[in-house]
Design an enzyme around this catalytic site. Structure first.
Site, PDB file in Angstrom:
ATOM      1  N   SER A   1       0.809  -1.225   0.000  1.00 31.93           N
ATOM      2  CA  SER A   1       0.000   0.000   0.000  1.00 31.93           C
ATOM      3  C   SER A   1       0.837   1.266   0.000  1.00 31.93           C
ATOM      4  O   SER A   1       1.898   1.310   0.624  1.00 31.93           O
ATOM      5  CB  SER A   1      -0.899   0.010   1.251  1.00 31.93           C
ATOM      6  OG  SER A   1      -1.753  -1.108   1.247  1.00 31.93           O
TER       7      SER A   1
ATOM      8  N   HIS B   1      -7.420  -0.655   5.935  1.00 31.17           N
ATOM      9  CA  HIS B   1      -6.969  -2.046   6.106  1.00 31.17           C
ATOM     10  C   HIS B   1      -7.098  -2.510   7.557  1.00 31.17           C
ATOM     11  O   HIS B   1      -7.417  -3.662   7.828  1.00 31.17           O
ATOM     12  CB  HIS B   1      -5.530  -2.202   5.621  1.00 31.17           C
ATOM     13  CG  HIS B   1      -5.384  -2.169   4.124  1.00 31.17           C
ATOM     14  ND1 HIS B   1      -5.838  -3.171   3.305  1.00 31.17           N
ATOM     15  CD2 HIS B   1      -4.854  -1.226   3.310  1.00 31.17           C
ATOM     16  CE1 HIS B   1      -5.587  -2.864   2.042  1.00 31.17           C
ATOM     17  NE2 HIS B   1      -4.995  -1.693   2.005  1.00 31.17           N
TER      18      HIS B   1
END
Ligand SMILES: CC(C)(COP(=O)(O)OP(=O)(O)O)[C@@H](O)C(=O)NCCC(N)=O
Length: 413
Positions: free
Chosen positions: A231, A343
């Protein structure tokens, strides 16, 4: 002790009937109150939702509402209007009503074009980029909805590897391989997820899609054991420049107030050690300027990437400070970084920081080239998510915890 004589049966039945009556009256009053609390526009939304194109209209109306909310001062009515819409949309776009679709090079051009246009994380430069993202060792999945059949509601790009990736260039810039070797695949790397409809913010389509894709990949690759994101860390560089400004501001104010008492600079957050700052000044050849001022300029212009020696000296402090930004910086108790919050809400672990993971201009400008793996340990996601949502507990690896703690331990600049 006087024995308690039971009331005659007729008393008991009368009392229970009276109790049931009062219970019933209470429930009726509650229903009337709940109905009175439902805003009139709720019924209008229901009517609109039943029309052809009505749900899409409501999605776009919510997007407009969110835009308004970001521009006007906090309006309680507008916020209530938006949450009523979100509540209804979350029912219409629940997991069971979404259709999972894998996108390949054989998918229709209009969908492939939208996949390219909607990409918000690693923009595609040309058709070759797009072909790579849907080709061998890659999986692209979307959710569609019956009310918008040719509109990808959310897009997830996954790389199929044999280890947890620590660099995005190896994923988005590798040459297109001919065919997959299933025996060389045991890991799924989620390297881009984009929710395409702003009006569905807060409906958590991305969360649903990741969980659905995990099941899909487990079915296709029974040997797959590792699931992780790779990410970006949007906002880290700007946060760091802000922290430098705080220290510079507090140093100025404490030097101007000759109070003799510890001014803000003695409590200003520590960023780099004296030794690190000295090296920055030496390498930059700016020993007559505050090293923090030099560092701020180097970060804002990305010039620090130009000298290998500067990259080397900044690795430790930037990794420490990035861990602090992701693990310790909070907003209302939750991670300040939106991608981390996403997340962690899903139950992932803040697992590994990767140096020089994205050396493109976008990666350097937004996060000094650092990227992070949020790892999904499937048996733990529900517990991790619950602990994050209820206790604001961030599940993190020892690497991240050690780096974040070291960020607090650097001596004063
Ligand atoms: C990260 C995303 C996919 C989360 O979407 P979703 O799961 O629907 O959460 P939410 O937006 O409903 O809170 C979304 O916020 C998004 O598209 N962000 C921009 C692109 C990115 N991945 O940062």
């Amino acid at each position: 002790m006087t024995p308690i004589t039971p009331a005659p049966s007729w008393n008991r039945s009368t009392r229970s009937r009276a109790h049931e009556k009062s219970e019933g009256a209470l429930l009726k009053a509650e229903e009337r109150l709940q109905a009175a609390l439902v805003p009139r526009y709720h019924d209008l939304f229901v009517q609109i939702g039943r029309l052809e194109g009505g749900v899409k209209h409501l999605v776009d109306m919510r997007a407009d509402t969110l835009d308004l909310l970001s521009s006007v001062k906090d309006s309680a009515e507008l916020r209530s209007f938006s949450s009523c819409l979100r509540e209804m949309l979350s029912h219409w776009f629940s997991a069971g009503l979404l259709h999972l679709q894998r996108i390949t090079w054989e998918s229709s051009c209009d969908i492939l074009q939208k996949i390219s246009e909607y990409e918000a994380v690693h923009p595609m430069r040309n058709w070759s980029d797009l072909k790579r993202r849907v080709g061998p060792y890659r999986r692209c999945f979307i959710f569609t909805h019956s009310t918008m059949p040719r509109e990808p509601m959310v897009v997830l790009h996954t790389a199929l590897t044999n280890q947890i990736s620590d660099n995005i260039q190896t994923i988005v810039s590798t040459p297109i391989l001919d065919e997959e070797d299933v025996d060389n695949i045991n890991t799924a790397i989620f390297y881009s997820i984009t929710s395409t409809q702003k009006g569905l913010q807060g409906v958590e389509l991305g969360n649903y899609l990741i969980k659905r894709v995990v099941r899909e990949l487990q079915a296709e690759f029974p040997k797959m054991t590792q699931f992780s994101s790779l990410s970006p860390i949007p906002g880290f560089r700007d946060w760091l420049v802000g922290e430098i400004n705080k220290v510079l501001g507090s140093t100025e104010s404490s030097s101007s107030e000759d109070s003799g008492v510890d001014g803000p600079s003695s409590t200003a957050p520590t960023l780099l050690t004296s030794a690190e700052l000295q090296k920055v000044a030496e390498i930059a050849g700016k020993e007559d300027v505050s090293p923090l001022v030099t560092l701020k300029k180097l970060l804002q212009t990305n010039q620090w990437m130009g000298a290998e020696s500067m990259v080397e000296v900044l690795k430790d402090p930037l990794m420490r400070l990035c861990a602090r930004y992701l693990y310790l910086e909070k907003r209302r108790g939750y991670a300040v970084n939106p991608v981390a919050n996403f997340h962690l809400r899903n139950g992932a672990v803040l697992w590994r920081l990767n140096w020089q993971a994205d050396t493109g201009p976008r990666g350097i400008s937004q996060s000094c080239g650092v990227m992070v793996n949020y790892r999904y340990f499937l048996g733990d996601t529900m517990r991790n998510s619950q602990r994050y949502m209820e206790e604001q507990h961030i599940e993190a690896s020892q690497q991240v915890i050690d780096l974040a703690q070291a960020a607090g331990g650097a001596d004063s600049p």
